[in-house]
Design a protein around this motif. Structure first.
Motif, PDB file in Angstrom:
ATOM      1  N   ALA A  93       0.856  -1.189   0.000  1.00 14.93           N
ATOM      2  CA  ALA A  93       0.000   0.000   0.000  1.00 14.93           C
ATOM      3  C   ALA A  93       0.888   1.234   0.000  1.00 14.93           C
ATOM      4  CB  ALA A  93      -0.910  -0.003   1.234  1.00 14.93           C
ATOM      5  N   HIS A  94       0.489   2.242  -0.770  1.00 14.58           N
ATOM      6  CA  HIS A  94       1.294   3.456  -0.893  1.00 14.58           C
ATOM      7  C   HIS A  94       0.460   4.672  -0.503  1.00 14.58           C
ATOM      8  CE1 HIS A  94       4.211   1.075  -3.177  1.00 14.58           C
ATOM      9  NE2 HIS A  94       3.181   0.620  -3.857  1.00 14.58           N
ATOM     10  N   HIS A  95       1.080   5.612   0.165  1.00 17.23           N
ATOM     11  CA  HIS A  95       0.423   6.864   0.536  1.00 17.23           C
ATOM     12  C   HIS A  95       1.365   8.007   0.192  1.00 17.23           C
ATOM     13  CE1 HIS A  95      -2.073   9.629   2.980  1.00 17.23           C
ATOM     14  NE2 HIS A  95      -0.918  10.196   3.269  1.00 17.23           N
ATOM     15  N   VAL A  96       0.858   9.006  -0.502  1.00 16.93           N
ATOM     16  CA  VAL A  96       1.636  10.205  -0.835  1.00 16.93           C
ATOM     17  C   VAL A  96       1.164  11.331   0.072  1.00 16.93           C
ATOM     18  CG1 VAL A  96       2.212  11.870  -2.649  1.00 16.93           C
ATOM     19  CG2 VAL A  96       1.920   9.447  -3.224  1.00 16.93           C
ATOM     20  N   TRP A  97       2.112  12.006   0.725  1.00 20.64           N
ATOM     21  CA  TRP A  97       1.748  13.124   1.596  1.00 20.64           C
ATOM     22  C   TRP A  97       0.917  14.146   0.826  1.00 20.64           C
ATOM     23  CZ3 TRP A  97       2.652  10.791   5.747  1.00 20.64           C
ATOM     24  CH2 TRP A  97       3.877  10.237   6.099  1.00 20.64           C
ATOM     25  N   ARG A  98      -0.069  14.722   1.509  1.00 22.46           N
ATOM     26  CA  ARG A  98      -1.001  15.620   0.829  1.00 22.46           C
ATOM     27  C   ARG A  98      -0.424  16.998   0.571  1.00 22.46           C
ATOM     28  NH1 ARG A  98      -4.805  12.821   4.130  1.00 22.46           N
ATOM     29  NH2 ARG A  98      -4.667  14.426   5.761  1.00 22.46           N
ATOM     30  N   GLU A  99       0.644  17.375   1.263  1.00 23.06           N
ATOM     31  CA  GLU A  99       1.217  18.695   1.024  1.00 23.06           C
ATOM     32  C   GLU A  99       2.738  18.632   1.066  1.00 23.06           C
ATOM     33  OE1 GLU A  99       1.491  17.483   4.512  1.00 23.06           O
ATOM     34  OE2 GLU A  99      -0.460  18.427   4.480  1.00 23.06           O
ATOM     35  N   ALA A 100       3.333  19.514   0.316  1.00 30.32           N
ATOM     36  CA  ALA A 100       4.787  19.675   0.328  1.00 30.32           C
ATOM     37  C   ALA A 100       5.067  21.126  -0.031  1.00 30.32           C
ATOM     38  CB  ALA A 100       5.437  18.733  -0.669  1.00 30.32           C
ATOM     39  N   ALA A 137      11.927  17.174   4.263  1.00 32.11           N
ATOM     40  CA  ALA A 137      13.248  17.564   4.754  1.00 32.11           C
ATOM     41  C   ALA A 137      13.254  19.024   5.215  1.00 32.11           C
ATOM     42  CB  ALA A 137      14.297  17.357   3.662  1.00 32.11           C
ATOM     43  N   ASP A 138      14.256  19.368   6.019  1.00 34.23           N
ATOM     44  CA  ASP A 138      14.511  20.767   6.389  1.00 34.23           C
ATOM     45  C   ASP A 138      15.554  21.323   5.429  1.00 34.23           C
ATOM     46  OD1 ASP A 138      12.885  21.601   8.423  1.00 34.23           O
ATOM     47  OD2 ASP A 138      14.209  20.953  10.025  1.00 34.23           O
ATOM     48  N   TYR A 139      15.153  22.272   4.601  1.00 36.01           N
ATOM     49  CA  TYR A 139      16.105  22.908   3.697  1.00 36.01           C
ATOM     50  C   TYR A 139      16.732  24.134   4.361  1.00 36.01           C
ATOM     51  CZ  TYR A 139      14.225  19.700   0.305  1.00 36.01           C
ATOM     52  OH  TYR A 139      13.858  18.551  -0.348  1.00 36.01           O
ATOM     53  N   GLU A 140      16.126  24.579   5.447  1.00 37.19           N
ATOM     54  CA  GLU A 140      16.678  25.575   6.352  1.00 37.19           C
ATOM     55  C   GLU A 140      16.364  25.067   7.752  1.00 37.19           C
ATOM     56  OE1 GLU A 140      14.805  29.264   5.434  1.00 37.19           O
ATOM     57  OE2 GLU A 140      15.357  29.178   3.323  1.00 37.19           O
ATOM     58  N   PRO A 141      17.165  25.399   8.752  1.00 44.23           N
ATOM     59  CA  PRO A 141      16.943  24.845  10.096  1.00 44.23           C
ATOM     60  C   PRO A 141      15.517  25.049  10.598  1.00 44.23           C
ATOM     61  CG  PRO A 141      19.035  26.012  10.007  1.00 44.23           C
ATOM     62  CD  PRO A 141      18.336  26.277   8.702  1.00 44.23           C
ATOM     63  N   HIS A 142      14.873  23.940  10.983  1.00 41.63           N
ATOM     64  CA  HIS A 142      13.532  23.946  11.596  1.00 41.63           C
ATOM     65  C   HIS A 142      12.470  24.583  10.685  1.00 41.63           C
ATOM     66  CE1 HIS A 142      16.068  22.813  14.760  1.00 41.63           C
ATOM     67  NE2 HIS A 142      16.014  23.881  15.537  1.00 41.63           N
ATOM     68  N   SER A 143      12.682  24.576   9.389  1.00 41.01           N
ATOM     69  CA  SER A 143      11.809  25.355   8.510  1.00 41.01           C
ATOM     70  C   SER A 143      10.520  24.637   8.132  1.00 41.01           C
ATOM     71  CB  SER A 143      12.571  25.751   7.237  1.00 41.01           C
ATOM     72  OG  SER A 143      13.134  24.605   6.617  1.00 41.01           O
ATOM     73  N   PHE A 144      10.467  23.314   8.245  1.00 34.70           N
ATOM     74  CA  PHE A 144       9.282  22.598   7.777  1.00 34.70           C
ATOM     75  C   PHE A 144       8.707  21.676   8.850  1.00 34.70           C
ATOM     76  CE2 PHE A 144      11.578  23.742   3.904  1.00 34.70           C
ATOM     77  CZ  PHE A 144      10.561  24.394   3.212  1.00 34.70           C
ATOM     78  N   ALA A 145       8.891  22.072  10.116  1.00 36.29           N
ATOM     79  CA  ALA A 145       8.357  21.259  11.217  1.00 36.29           C
ATOM     80  C   ALA A 145       6.838  21.143  11.130  1.00 36.29           C
ATOM     81  CB  ALA A 145       8.774  21.853  12.561  1.00 36.29           C
ATOM     82  N   GLY A 146       6.175  22.217  10.711  1.00 34.72           N
ATOM     83  CA  GLY A 146       4.715  22.184  10.604  1.00 34.72           C
ATOM     84  C   GLY A 146       4.227  21.190   9.565  1.00 34.72           C
ATOM     85  N   VAL A 147       4.956  21.105   8.446  1.00 36.90           N
ATOM     86  CA  VAL A 147       4.599  20.134   7.408  1.00 36.90           C
ATOM     87  C   VAL A 147       4.749  18.722   7.953  1.00 36.90           C
ATOM     88  CG1 VAL A 147       5.145  19.248   5.111  1.00 36.90           C
ATOM     89  CG2 VAL A 147       5.268  21.697   5.559  1.00 36.90           C
ATOM     90  N   ARG A 148       5.863  18.459   8.634  1.00 33.97           N
ATOM     91  CA  ARG A 148       6.071  17.115   9.185  1.00 33.97           C
ATOM     92  C   ARG A 148       5.027  16.770  10.239  1.00 33.97           C
ATOM     93  NH1 ARG A 148      11.360  18.849   8.480  1.00 33.97           N
ATOM     94  NH2 ARG A 148      11.525  19.514  10.653  1.00 33.97           N
ATOM     95  N   ALA A 149       4.609  17.760  11.021  1.00 30.72           N
ATOM     96  CA  ALA A 149       3.558  17.515  12.010  1.00 30.72           C
ATOM     97  C   ALA A 149       2.270  17.056  11.321  1.00 30.72           C
ATOM     98  CB  ALA A 149       3.313  18.770  12.845  1.00 30.72           C
ATOM     99  N   ARG A 150       1.943  17.672  10.205  1.00 27.33           N
ATOM    100  CA  ARG A 150       0.738  17.257   9.461  1.00 27.33           C
ATOM    101  C   ARG A 150       0.929  15.876   8.833  1.00 27.33           C
ATOM    102  NH1 ARG A 150       1.091  22.762   8.297  1.00 27.33           N
ATOM    103  NH2 ARG A 150       1.905  22.485   6.197  1.00 27.33           N
ATOM    104  N   GLN A 151       2.162  15.572   8.410  1.00 27.29           N
ATOM    105  CA  GLN A 151       2.432  14.239   7.868  1.00 27.29           C
ATOM    106  C   GLN A 151       2.311  13.173   8.964  1.00 27.29           C
ATOM    107  OE1 GLN A 151       6.264  14.836   6.007  1.00 27.29           O
ATOM    108  NE2 GLN A 151       5.356  15.743   4.168  1.00 27.29           N
ATOM    109  N   ILE A 152       2.728  13.507  10.183  1.00 23.68           N
ATOM    110  CA  ILE A 152       2.553  12.578  11.305  1.00 23.68           C
ATOM    111  C   ILE A 152       1.072  12.292  11.517  1.00 23.68           C
ATOM    112  CG2 ILE A 152       2.782  12.343  13.814  1.00 23.68           C
ATOM    113  CD1 ILE A 152       5.415  13.970  13.541  1.00 23.68           C
ATOM    114  N   GLU A 153       0.237  13.316  11.406  1.00 21.29           N
ATOM    115  CA  GLU A 153      -1.203  13.113  11.577  1.00 21.29           C
ATOM    116  C   GLU A 153      -1.769  12.203  10.475  1.00 21.29           C
ATOM    117  OE1 GLU A 153      -3.106  13.841  14.138  1.00 21.29           O
ATOM    118  OE2 GLU A 153      -1.240  14.506  15.049  1.00 21.29           O
ATOM    119  N   GLN A 154      -1.277  12.380   9.245  1.00 18.38           N
ATOM    120  CA  GLN A 154      -1.719  11.495   8.155  1.00 18.38           C
ATOM    121  C   GLN A 154      -1.328  10.049   8.445  1.00 18.38           C
ATOM    122  OE1 GLN A 154      -0.810  12.965   4.096  1.00 18.38           O
ATOM    123  NE2 GLN A 154      -0.384  14.928   5.094  1.00 18.38           N
ATOM    124  N   LEU A 155      -0.100   9.859   8.933  1.00 19.67           N
ATOM    125  CA  LEU A 155       0.353   8.519   9.272  1.00 19.67           C
ATOM    126  C   LEU A 155      -0.493   7.925  10.389  1.00 19.67           C
ATOM    127  CD1 LEU A 155       2.520   6.248   9.052  1.00 19.67           C
ATOM    128  CD2 LEU A 155       3.836   7.520  10.769  1.00 19.67           C
TER     129      LEU A 155
END
Length: 200
Positions: A93-100, A137-155
């Protein structure tokens, strides 16, 4: 007990490579190293090269006869490869994150691949649900923590639906691994909120 290896392979497509080592050479060397580890299950991230994925499959298949190759929805595939000595129950089964939010992330199909392994012939007969993921990924320090938090919720929302309806009386376990791109602590003392969310 089974031995599981998780590794970010950094097997990038030609346009993103900075190394002088060819995709074929890198895939061959990585395949030889993986075989030498004698693991029961291998979970790779960043296998973003079709030719590299095929070379790895050809190298691993003699020992790991059950392989899920990277899955593509967008410009690039999800880069996730699972190779197992044990058979899959049903299809991966495959899941693609809804936002990036970063261009590199938007071009890929990052998310997770899930398989259920039949370990009925192992020393500990059971079914094992295995989720291999790659988060933003973080392309700048701590820059995408909010995106990862939403990905954790999807998981978190998806995992209950990946438990088999019928396990034939076998116990069922669940393992989630991969490249989370999460730093647990900012300074060695204070835990970051996204790591707390992941643990919960």
């Amino acid at each position: 007990m089974i031995k599981i290896l998780s590794l970010n392979a950094q097997l990038l497509p030609s346009f993103a490579r900075t190394s002088s080592v060819s995709i074929a050479e890198q895939a061959r060397d990585l395949g030889d190293w993986l075989v030498a580890q004698r693991c029961d299950v291998i979970c790779l991230q960043e296998v973003f090269s079709d030719s590299g994925a095929n070379l790895l499959r050809d190298r691993l298949v003699a020992f790991h006869g059950h392989i899920a190759l990277p899955y593509r929805v967008l410009v690039e595939d999800n880069g996730l490869l699972i190779a197992s000595r044990y058979p899959f129950v049903g299809a991966p089964a495959h899941h693609v994150w809804r936002e990036a939010e970063h261009a590199h992330e938007r071009a890929s199909s990052k998310g997770f691949t899930h398989v259920t392994l039949d370990l009925s012939d192992s020393a500990t007969p059971m079914l094992l649900g295995l989720t291999n993921l790659h988060m933003h990924a973080d392309y700048e320090p701590h820059s995408f923590a909010g995106v990862r938090a939403r990905q954790i919720e999807q998981l978190r929302a998806a995992l209950p639906h990946l438990v088999p309806a019928d396990t034939d009386g076998l116990p069922f376990g669940l393992v989630t691994l991969g490249d989370f791109n999460i730093v647990a602590e900012d300074d060695g003392v204070h835990t970051r909120s996204e790591y707390t969310a992941l643990r919960e």
